[in-house]
Design a protein around this motif. Structure first.
Motif, PDB file in Angstrom:
ATOM      1  N   ALA A   1     -10.508   2.070   5.838  1.00  8.82           N
ATOM      2  CA  ALA A   1     -10.560   0.617   5.737  1.00  8.82           C
ATOM      3  C   ALA A   1     -11.984   0.135   5.980  1.00  8.82           C
ATOM      4  O   ALA A   1     -12.661   0.585   6.913  1.00  8.82           O
ATOM      5  CB  ALA A   1      -9.594  -0.014   6.735  1.00  8.82           C
TER       6      ALA A   1
ATOM      7  N   CYS B   1       0.857  -1.191   0.000  1.00  8.39           N
ATOM      8  CA  CYS B   1       0.000   0.000   0.000  1.00  8.39           C
ATOM      9  C   CYS B   1       0.892   1.238   0.000  1.00  8.39           C
ATOM     10  O   CYS B   1       1.497   1.591   1.010  1.00  8.39           O
ATOM     11  CB  CYS B   1      -0.917   0.001   1.211  1.00  8.39           C
ATOM     12  SG  CYS B   1      -2.146   1.336   1.156  1.00  8.39           S
TER      13      CYS B   1
ATOM     14  N   VAL C   1     -11.907  -1.517   0.729  1.00  9.52           N
ATOM     15  CA  VAL C   1     -10.617  -0.941   1.103  1.00  9.52           C
ATOM     16  C   VAL C   1     -10.032  -1.736   2.260  1.00  9.52           C
ATOM     17  O   VAL C   1     -10.655  -1.878   3.316  1.00  9.52           O
ATOM     18  CB  VAL C   1     -10.776   0.542   1.506  1.00  9.52           C
ATOM     19  CG1 VAL C   1      -9.440   1.092   2.012  1.00  9.52           C
ATOM     20  CG2 VAL C   1     -11.276   1.363   0.330  1.00  9.52           C
ATOM     21  N   GLU C   2      -8.836  -2.266   2.048  1.00  7.52           N
ATOM     22  CA  GLU C   2      -8.174  -3.049   3.084  1.00  7.52           C
ATOM     23  C   GLU C   2      -7.141  -2.223   3.834  1.00  7.52           C
ATOM     24  O   GLU C   2      -6.920  -2.425   5.020  1.00  7.52           O
ATOM     25  CB  GLU C   2      -7.518  -4.280   2.461  1.00  7.52           C
ATOM     26  CG  GLU C   2      -6.896  -5.207   3.475  1.00  7.52           C
ATOM     27  CD  GLU C   2      -6.863  -6.641   3.002  1.00  7.52           C
ATOM     28  OE1 GLU C   2      -5.761  -7.191   2.931  1.00  7.52           O
ATOM     29  OE2 GLU C   2      -7.928  -7.202   2.694  1.00  7.52           O
TER      30      GLU C   2
ATOM     31  N   VAL D   1     -15.575   0.451  -2.585  1.00  6.15           N
ATOM     32  CA  VAL D   1     -15.182   1.383  -3.645  1.00  6.15           C
ATOM     33  C   VAL D   1     -15.249   0.690  -4.998  1.00  6.15           C
ATOM     34  O   VAL D   1     -15.096  -0.531  -5.108  1.00  6.15           O
ATOM     35  CB  VAL D   1     -13.747   1.935  -3.426  1.00  6.15           C
ATOM     36  CG1 VAL D   1     -13.677   2.835  -2.212  1.00  6.15           C
ATOM     37  CG2 VAL D   1     -12.740   0.802  -3.321  1.00  6.15           C
TER      38      VAL D   1
ATOM     39  N   VAL E   1      -5.048   3.411  -2.217  1.00  2.00           N
ATOM     40  CA  VAL E   1      -5.591   2.455  -1.256  1.00  2.00           C
ATOM     41  C   VAL E   1      -5.371   1.038  -1.771  1.00  2.00           C
ATOM     42  O   VAL E   1      -5.291   0.799  -2.980  1.00  2.00           O
ATOM     43  CB  VAL E   1      -7.097   2.694  -1.017  1.00  2.00           C
ATOM     44  CG1 VAL E   1      -7.331   4.043  -0.363  1.00  2.00           C
ATOM     45  CG2 VAL E   1      -7.886   2.590  -2.321  1.00  2.00           C
TER      46      VAL E   1
ATOM     47  N   VAL F   1      -5.242   1.947   3.824  1.00  2.00           N
ATOM     48  CA  VAL F   1      -5.239   3.307   3.285  1.00  2.00           C
ATOM     49  C   VAL F   1      -3.822   3.851   3.307  1.00  2.00           C
ATOM     50  O   VAL F   1      -3.140   3.801   4.345  1.00  2.00           O
ATOM     51  CB  VAL F   1      -6.179   4.226   4.102  1.00  2.00           C
ATOM     52  CG1 VAL F   1      -6.105   5.660   3.591  1.00  2.00           C
ATOM     53  CG2 VAL F   1      -7.609   3.716   4.028  1.00  2.00           C
TER      54      VAL F   1
ATOM     55  N   CYS G   1     -13.362   0.716  -8.736  1.00  2.00           N
ATOM     56  CA  CYS G   1     -12.014   1.051  -9.177  1.00  2.00           C
ATOM     57  C   CYS G   1     -11.879   0.901 -10.682  1.00  2.00           C
ATOM     58  O   CYS G   1     -12.549   0.066 -11.298  1.00  2.00           O
ATOM     59  CB  CYS G   1     -10.984   0.156  -8.493  1.00  2.00           C
ATOM     60  SG  CYS G   1     -11.112   0.113  -6.693  1.00  2.00           S
TER      61      CYS G   1
ATOM     62  N   VAL H   1      -7.073  -2.472  -2.187  1.00  2.00           N
ATOM     63  CA  VAL H   1      -8.470  -2.904  -2.296  1.00  2.00           C
ATOM     64  C   VAL H   1      -8.530  -4.413  -2.482  1.00  2.00           C
ATOM     65  O   VAL H   1      -7.852  -4.968  -3.359  1.00  2.00           O
ATOM     66  CB  VAL H   1      -9.167  -2.209  -3.486  1.00  2.00           C
ATOM     67  CG1 VAL H   1     -10.598  -2.721  -3.654  1.00  2.00           C
ATOM     68  CG2 VAL H   1      -9.171  -0.694  -3.294  1.00  2.00           C
TER      69      VAL H   1
ATOM     70  N   TRP I   1      -3.614  -2.280  -5.722  1.00  2.00           N
ATOM     71  CA  TRP I   1      -3.354  -0.939  -5.209  1.00  2.00           C
ATOM     72  C   TRP I   1      -3.892   0.049  -6.231  1.00  2.00           C
ATOM     73  O   TRP I   1      -3.559  -0.025  -7.420  1.00  2.00           O
ATOM     74  CB  TRP I   1      -1.867  -0.677  -4.993  1.00  2.00           C
ATOM     75  CG  TRP I   1      -1.608   0.715  -4.471  1.00  2.00           C
ATOM     76  CD1 TRP I   1      -1.719   1.152  -3.194  1.00  2.00           C
ATOM     77  CD2 TRP I   1      -1.245   1.865  -5.248  1.00  2.00           C
ATOM     78  NE1 TRP I   1      -1.449   2.493  -3.107  1.00  2.00           N
ATOM     79  CE2 TRP I   1      -1.158   2.973  -4.359  1.00  2.00           C
ATOM     80  CE3 TRP I   1      -1.004   2.083  -6.603  1.00  2.00           C
ATOM     81  CZ2 TRP I   1      -0.821   4.250  -4.785  1.00  2.00           C
ATOM     82  CZ3 TRP I   1      -0.672   3.360  -7.025  1.00  2.00           C
ATOM     83  CH2 TRP I   1      -0.582   4.423  -6.123  1.00  2.00           C
TER      84      TRP I   1
ATOM     85  N   TYR J   1     -10.370   5.561  -8.054  1.00  2.00           N
ATOM     86  CA  TYR J   1     -11.420   4.879  -7.282  1.00  2.00           C
ATOM     87  C   TYR J   1     -12.432   5.914  -6.823  1.00  2.00           C
ATOM     88  O   TYR J   1     -12.157   7.123  -6.788  1.00  2.00           O
ATOM     89  CB  TYR J   1     -10.841   4.132  -6.069  1.00  2.00           C
ATOM     90  CG  TYR J   1     -10.326   5.038  -4.970  1.00  2.00           C
ATOM     91  CD1 TYR J   1     -11.178   5.627  -4.036  1.00  2.00           C
ATOM     92  CD2 TYR J   1      -8.966   5.310  -4.860  1.00  2.00           C
ATOM     93  CE1 TYR J   1     -10.702   6.461  -3.037  1.00  2.00           C
ATOM     94  CE2 TYR J   1      -8.471   6.139  -3.866  1.00  2.00           C
ATOM     95  CZ  TYR J   1      -9.349   6.715  -2.957  1.00  2.00           C
ATOM     96  OH  TYR J   1      -8.876   7.556  -1.981  1.00  2.00           O
TER      97      TYR J   1
END
Length: 728
Positions: A113, A23, A101-102, A117, A28, A104, A119, A30, A132, A138
């Motif tokens: 998180a 990240c 989102v895993e 989202v 972010v 940020v 993307c 994802v 990423w 996104y």
């Protein structure tokens, strides 16, 4: 993690295990819930990969032209290695997805998180479990919108941008040619705008679907039904807009557009169909032909897409990201219905079979979704904690046994690394390729597969902390060279960094500070030309000189392709700062000294430079770095004159030496492979690491060359010569 990839040379499709991306700041990480197959764009790419080499060449004449130019500049062997390296690599598929989102990255404050989202992007919204995604690619998913529907965001943005280019108005009539995924979305967007739509497609099922989704009438492009519907809806005047959403090599769509358009109508190309415009038909109606560039303003602009620099809304109302958000809003409010377009939902593990079914025609589909394990509602994994950079203390390295291989790690695996460095290292006796580190997982996996790295990862800290790694190659973009070099030196590794070593005086000072702090001066910069066999022999034939020399070096650098990252001067430095060290190092090596002053001038309007280097014994080197020369002219020509002798180098193909007694030496009368010294340079570096002997180029010289390169732009700003102080 797993990712869908394809080998463009063999056509092989695979779900590959690759390192998870890190990240980075400005974006972010994802975890994908659903990704969408673009049955037009992606299947065209899959089909091209299955073609013969001749078929690939015919389908991409633009790439063939680049290959021809590369042969003229770099020779056949180097071009062949580069082309085969690109072809025989796994490339990613996919560009439209929805996920959670895993993690940020630094600088991101609009999502957190756990947020859902959508993307976009063929480098960031891939068919992969983790991606990423930078800020402008996104957008948050509106409340209540299903993830499988939000996965249509990118493709919907393409359709939306096409409709914007047509400038539809209430009450107008439009013709949509091609009722695949993009065409079906265009039909709905036009209907939502108050436009009556006629559709044209040879597939009756797609025509029926478009009519259910709002089209007034649809039919085969060659049938009378389409012309009759247009005549009835327009009073015989013709449609106001035509949207070309078809693919293939037929010229029928553009001919149909001319026949059914009104006088001064608008024709918008969204797909990739033949555009052999019938001149008389388009001229007589004065048709306005427009192109729609993918998702909207910002597409193909690296400052927008990668660096997160938005366009002011007062000047650019609908950007790539704002189009993405707008389309999701239309779906969330029920103005566009994507559920009828979903022909098939496949588990991600079945991706290869799904693509094969689409390619063979066994699976008839408008839109296909991949469903990923652990998607929202099924317990997503928690975000991985950030890895802290450890404090590193330098310890004396043990003496190497003669039989122990030199263990190398690569940071970066781009074109230069894979075509000019790794082919000389893979399989070399006494060398072990231990690890490759990249920010994108697939490039690491490609390098591991092709060159035999023991490990592929995105975790740089783990590699720098591995005592088994002896040397680190830094082959990343220019802006990261100095910091990565500094960190590797502090970790006690020998370092080979591609030019440039640094882009600013502060960065150069940071590298020197790392040497002083750690006591580790095991550094080599990729100044390979001094190792070129032809040039080394010419220097030996020239012999010793007693008086000052005059050296002239012409570099016909040529123009860069639009979109090249070399053009990102704000982050990657100027073009000369990036590669000028090559030529300064070559001059200094030929003159056996480091420069003491630099004077530079440049004409306005281009990047051409004239640089004069002065040396302690009164020798001078004039470097002409030009970007406006002809493409067919040799890239590098060099003349050295001193003591009644002259040395000439012609683009590393031919060299000659003349002396005062009319005797001469000619290195080659027949053109041969350009050897610019990479192999010999790498051999010298590996030997120095193995034996603990001196590095191939003294640190003093590396620093002096870098300082002189940086002084060129300081001199351009001041208009005066820049004296170079003695470096530490």
């Amino acid at each position: 993690m797993k990712q869908v990839v394809q080998n463009y040379k063999s056509g092989e499709l695979a779900v590959l295990d690759v390192p998870a991306p890190g990240c980075k700041p400005g974006g972010v990480l994802v975890r994908t819930a659903y990704s969408l197959i673009s049955t037009g764009t992606e299947l065209m790419k899959v089909s091209e990969a299955g073609m013969s080499m001749l078929g690939k060449a015919r389908s991409r004449p633009d790439q063939v032209a680049k290959v021809v130019q590369s042969v003229a500049t770099n020779g056949v062997p180097a071009t062949y290695r580069k082309v085969m390296g690109k072809l025989d690599s796994y490339t990613p598929l996919g560009y439209s997805l929805c996920g959670v989102v895993e993690e940020v990255g630094a600088g991101i404050d609009d999502v957190k998180a756990g947020d859902l989202v959508a993307c976009a992007g063929n480098e960031h919204a891939l068919h992969a479990e983790l991606n990423w995604v930078p800020r402008n690619l996104y957008t948050p998913v509106p409340d209540g919108l299903a993830p499988r529907h939000a996965a249509f965001g990118t493709v919907g943005s393409i359709a939306l941008q096409g409709v914007r280019q047509g400038e539809p108005r209430l009450g107008e009539v439009a013709l949509v040619v091609g009722l695949g995924l993009i065409g079906q979305l265009v039909v709905q967007l036009l209907t939502a705008s108050g436009v009556r739509v006629v559709g044209a497609d040879p597939d009756p099922a797609r025509c029926e679907l478009a009519e259910r989704l709002g089209a007034a009438a649809c039919g085969d492009p060659g049938s009378a039904a389409v012309e009759s519907a247009v005549a009835e809806l327009t009073g015989g005047h013709g449609v106001d807009q035509v949207y070309l959403a078809a693919g293939g090599g037929s010229n029928q769509p553009v001919e149909l557009a001319a026949r059914l358009s009104r006088d001064r109508g608008r024709v918008v190309d969204i797909g990739k169909c033949s555009l052999d415009l019938p001149w008389n038909a388009y001229y007589e109606k004065e048709l306005d032909v427009r192109f729609s560039r993918s998702y909207g303003p910002g597409r193909y602009d690296p400052e927008y897409e990668l660096e997160g620099r938005d366009y002011p809304i007062g000047y650019v109302r609908w950007t790539e990201r704002r189009n993405l958000a707008c389309f999701l809003d239309l779906v969330a409010r029920g103005h566009v219905d994507v559920e009828p377009l979903v022909s098939h939902v496949a588990d991600f593990d079945d991706a290869v079979e799904t693509y094969q079914g689409l390619k063979d025609g066994d699976l008839k589909a408008v839109a296909v979704l991949f469903r990923y394990p652990g998607h929202p509602g099924q317990g997503l994994e928690a975000a991985a904690p950030a890895v802290a950079v450890p404090a590193v203390s330098v310890k004396p390295r043990p003496v190497r046994a003669a039989t122990t291989p030199v263990r190398l790690a690569f940071v970066g695996a781009g074109n230069y690394a894979t075509s000019m460095l790794l082919p000389h290292l893979a399989g070399r006796d006494g060398v072990e390729l231990s690890a490759v580190v990249t920010t994108t997982a697939l490039s690491a996996a490609n390098a591991q597969r092709k060159f035999g790295f023991a490990a592929a990862t995105t975790d740089l800290d783990a590699v720098l902390g591995d005592d088994r790694v002896d040397a680190v190659f830094v082959v990343t973009r220019h802006s990261s060279h100095a910091e990565l070099t500094r960190r590797a030196l502090l970790s006690g590794k020998a370092v080979f960094v591609e030019k440039p070593l640094a882009l600013t005086e502060d960065e150069l000072g940071g590298v020197q500070g790392a040497v002083e702090e750690s006591g580790n001066d095991r550094l080599q910069v990729g100044f390979n030309r001094r190792f070129a066999p032809l040039l080394r022999e010419a220097k030996e034939r020239f012999g010793h000189r007693s008086g000052p020399a005059n050296l002239r070096y012409l570099v016909n650098a040529g123009r860069l392709a639009h979109g090249s990252w070399y053009l990102r001067q704000g982050t990657e430095g100027s073009r000369f700062a990036g590669e000028g060290g090559h030529f300064i190092d070559t001059a200094s090596w030929l003159l056996d000294a480091d420069p003491v002053s630099v004077y530079a001038v440049a004409p306005s309007g281009n990047e051409d430079l004239q640089v004069v280097l002065r040396y302690p014994d009164g020798s001078t080197a004039t470097l002409s770095y030009v970007t406006t020369g002809p493409s067919g002219f040799p890239k590098e020509t060099l003349d050295l004159v001193a003591d009644g002798k002259a040395l000439r180098l012609d683009d590393f193909v031919r060299a000659s030496v003349y002396d005062g007694r009319r005797r001469q030496w000619v290195g080659s009368r027949l053109p041969k492979t350009r050897d610019k010294g990479q192999n010999a340079e790498l051999a010298a570096f590996v030997r120095a690491v193995r034996t603990g002997g001196p590095m191939p180029v003294p640190l003093r010289s590396l620093v002096a060359t870098t300082a002189a390169t940086l002084a060129v732009h300081r001199g351009l700003a001041s208009g005066a010569p820049v004296a170079l102080e003695r470096t530490r």
